[in-house]
Scaffold this motif. Structure first.
Motif, short mmCIF file in Angstrom:
data_model
loop_
_atom_site.label_atom_id
_atom_site.label_comp_id
_atom_site.label_asym_id
_atom_site.label_seq_id
_atom_site.Cartn_x
_atom_site.Cartn_y
_atom_site.Cartn_z
N ALA A 189 -81.48 -75.79 3.48
CA ALA A 189 -80.10 -75.38 3.72
C ALA A 189 -79.27 -76.49 4.35
N GLU A 190 -78.00 -76.55 3.97
CA GLU A 190 -77.09 -77.52 4.58
C GLU A 190 -76.82 -77.17 6.04
N GLU A 191 -76.75 -75.87 6.32
CA GLU A 191 -76.53 -75.40 7.68
C GLU A 191 -77.83 -74.86 8.24
N ARG A 192 -78.32 -75.49 9.30
CA ARG A 192 -79.57 -75.07 9.91
C ARG A 192 -79.38 -75.02 11.43
N PRO A 193 -78.93 -73.88 11.95
CA PRO A 193 -78.68 -73.77 13.39
C PRO A 193 -79.98 -73.86 14.18
N PRO A 194 -79.91 -74.30 15.43
CA PRO A 194 -81.14 -74.45 16.21
C PRO A 194 -81.86 -73.14 16.50
N LEU A 195 -81.12 -72.03 16.54
CA LEU A 195 -81.71 -70.71 16.76
C LEU A 195 -81.21 -69.75 15.70
N LEU A 196 -82.12 -69.01 15.09
CA LEU A 196 -81.71 -68.07 14.04
C LEU A 196 -82.65 -66.86 14.04
N HIS A 197 -82.06 -65.67 13.93
CA HIS A 197 -82.85 -64.45 13.85
C HIS A 197 -82.99 -64.02 12.40
N VAL A 198 -84.23 -63.98 11.90
CA VAL A 198 -84.53 -63.57 10.53
C VAL A 198 -85.53 -62.42 10.62
N ALA A 199 -85.05 -61.20 10.38
CA ALA A 199 -85.90 -60.03 10.58
C ALA A 199 -85.38 -58.85 9.77
N GLY A 200 -86.20 -57.83 9.69
CA GLY A 200 -85.83 -56.61 8.98
C GLY A 200 -84.86 -55.76 9.78
N PRO A 201 -84.51 -54.59 9.27
CA PRO A 201 -83.56 -53.71 9.94
C PRO A 201 -84.20 -53.05 11.17
N PRO A 202 -83.39 -52.63 12.13
CA PRO A 202 -83.93 -51.99 13.33
C PRO A 202 -84.50 -50.61 13.04
N LEU A 203 -85.74 -50.37 13.44
CA LEU A 203 -86.42 -49.10 13.22
C LEU A 203 -87.35 -48.81 14.38
N THR A 204 -87.55 -47.53 14.68
CA THR A 204 -88.66 -47.19 15.56
C THR A 204 -89.94 -47.28 14.74
N GLU B 94 -77.60 -65.98 21.01
CA GLU B 94 -77.08 -66.51 22.28
C GLU B 94 -77.48 -65.67 23.49
N ASP B 95 -78.13 -64.54 23.28
CA ASP B 95 -78.55 -63.71 24.41
C ASP B 95 -79.67 -64.39 25.18
N VAL B 96 -79.70 -64.12 26.49
CA VAL B 96 -80.65 -64.80 27.37
C VAL B 96 -82.03 -64.12 27.31
N PRO B 97 -83.09 -64.86 26.98
CA PRO B 97 -84.43 -64.28 26.93
C PRO B 97 -84.93 -63.91 28.34
N ASP C 97 -89.28 -61.62 18.65
CA ASP C 97 -88.35 -60.77 19.39
C ASP C 97 -88.85 -60.49 20.80
N TYR C 98 -90.14 -60.71 21.04
CA TYR C 98 -90.70 -60.40 22.36
C TYR C 98 -90.30 -61.40 23.45
N VAL C 99 -89.46 -62.36 23.13
CA VAL C 99 -88.88 -63.20 24.18
C VAL C 99 -87.80 -62.42 24.95
N PHE C 100 -87.39 -61.26 24.41
CA PHE C 100 -86.33 -60.46 25.04
C PHE C 100 -86.94 -59.30 25.83
N GLY D 121 -85.94 -56.11 26.06
CA GLY D 121 -85.97 -54.82 25.40
C GLY D 121 -85.14 -53.75 26.06
N ASP D 122 -84.17 -54.15 26.88
CA ASP D 122 -83.36 -53.17 27.59
C ASP D 122 -82.24 -52.58 26.74
N ARG D 123 -81.89 -53.25 25.63
CA ARG D 123 -80.78 -52.72 24.82
C ARG D 123 -80.94 -52.94 23.32
N GLY D 124 -81.65 -53.95 22.88
CA GLY D 124 -81.84 -54.19 21.45
C GLY D 124 -80.68 -54.89 20.78
N MET D 125 -80.88 -55.15 19.47
CA MET D 125 -79.92 -55.87 18.63
C MET D 125 -79.49 -57.19 19.30
#
Length: 291
Positions: free
Chosen positions: A200-215, A117-120, A104-107, A109-113
């Protein structure tokens, strides 16, 4: 039989991926460096060495979980960080089609979630090198799995919830940032998700796999509750009091809508994640006490 090249095989994620891959019948070439890999199996070949130098055998697929992940150390020791996160990644990506574990640190951090397709726009050197690793893998026809705050037990360094449990068990206070949000992810469920993606039959080039948003404070409180430890000892503080060397994103949480549609693994379930983490903690012979 499919041969998988697995890097970082002794870490939080890699050790669990190794177990799953062997259980599912894959031939595995496991690369590790600092920590010993105490596993033996007839379908396992172990290679110890620096990924930027060691000879990598041919494989049908690679899962690249190795990285220099100490964010402050990356900021100071930039040559070592570049070697680990850029040069080594390029070598792996050239050797086999690669599933690359990114961050996630490619982003910024100005808004989250953040969506795929968001620009790093990384704000520290660690994030920059991981982004360059992503580009190398994608250019070679591979796949990027971005995750966040990976935790587990016995991965070579102490994860945040391990530190929380240890301190609270001794009756010590835990200070955790209440104004920095991310998506802490349990390594066991992340490993299951990556293994599922492998088939998986569907394997997109970019995928976010992470837990729920928390402080970090919310996560520490959840850990305390899961272990029956005193939540009143968890103290919220501003992130700028933590005196980090490298700048951190204020909110690097990841939107995992796409992954939850594609994958059956409940990687986003915080209750299950902490229950599995607690079981792993106790299985390793740890004990905790209140007070």
């Amino acid at each position: 039989m499919v041969k998988v090249l697995l890097t970082g095989a002794a870490g939080f994620l890699g050790s669990k991926l190794l177990e799953i891959l062997l259980e599912r019948g894959y031939d595995v070439v496991a690369v590790f460096h600092v920590r010993e890999l105490g596993v033996e199996h007839p379908r396992l070949v172990k290679i110890r060495g620096d990924l930027a130098e060691v000879e990598l055998p041919p494989a049908d697929l690679a899962i690249h979980a190795a990285a220099m992940t100490d964010v402050d150390k990356c900021e100071v020791e930039r040559e070592a960080c570049w070697r680990s996160n850029v040069i080594a990644t390029r070598r792996v990506a050239r050797r086999a089609p690669t599933i690359y574990i990114s961050t996630d640190y490619v982003f910024p951090g100005d808004r989250g979630m953040y969506r795929e397709e968001d620009v790093p726009a990384p704000v520290n050197y660690y994030g920059l090198t991981k982004l360059l690793g992503e580009e190398a893998v994608l250019a070679s026809g591979g796949w990027v799995v971005r995750t966040s705050g990976v935790y587990g037990v016995g991965g070579g360094k102490r994860s945040f919830p391990e530190a929380v449990v240890e301190r609270l068990s001794r009756g010590e206070e835990v200070a955790a940032a209440a104004d920095q949000r991310y998506s802490p992810t349990y390594s066991g469920l992340l490993a299951q998700a990556v293994a599922e993606l492998l088939e998986a039959e569907e394997r997109p080039p970019l995928l976010h796999v992470a837990g729920p948003p928390l402080t970090r404070h919310q996560f520490a409180m959840a850990v305390a509750e899961a272990f029956g430890l005193p939540k009143e000892l968890v103290r919220p503080i501003p992130a700028d009091q933590l005196r980090w060397t490298a700048k951190r994103p204020r909110d690097s949480s990841l939107d995992t809508t796409a992954a939850r549609r594609i994958l059956k693994t409940p990687f986003h379930d915080l209750g299950l994640s902490l229950a599995m983490f607690k079981k792993e903690w106790e299985a390793r012979g740890h004990a905790h006490r209140v007070g």
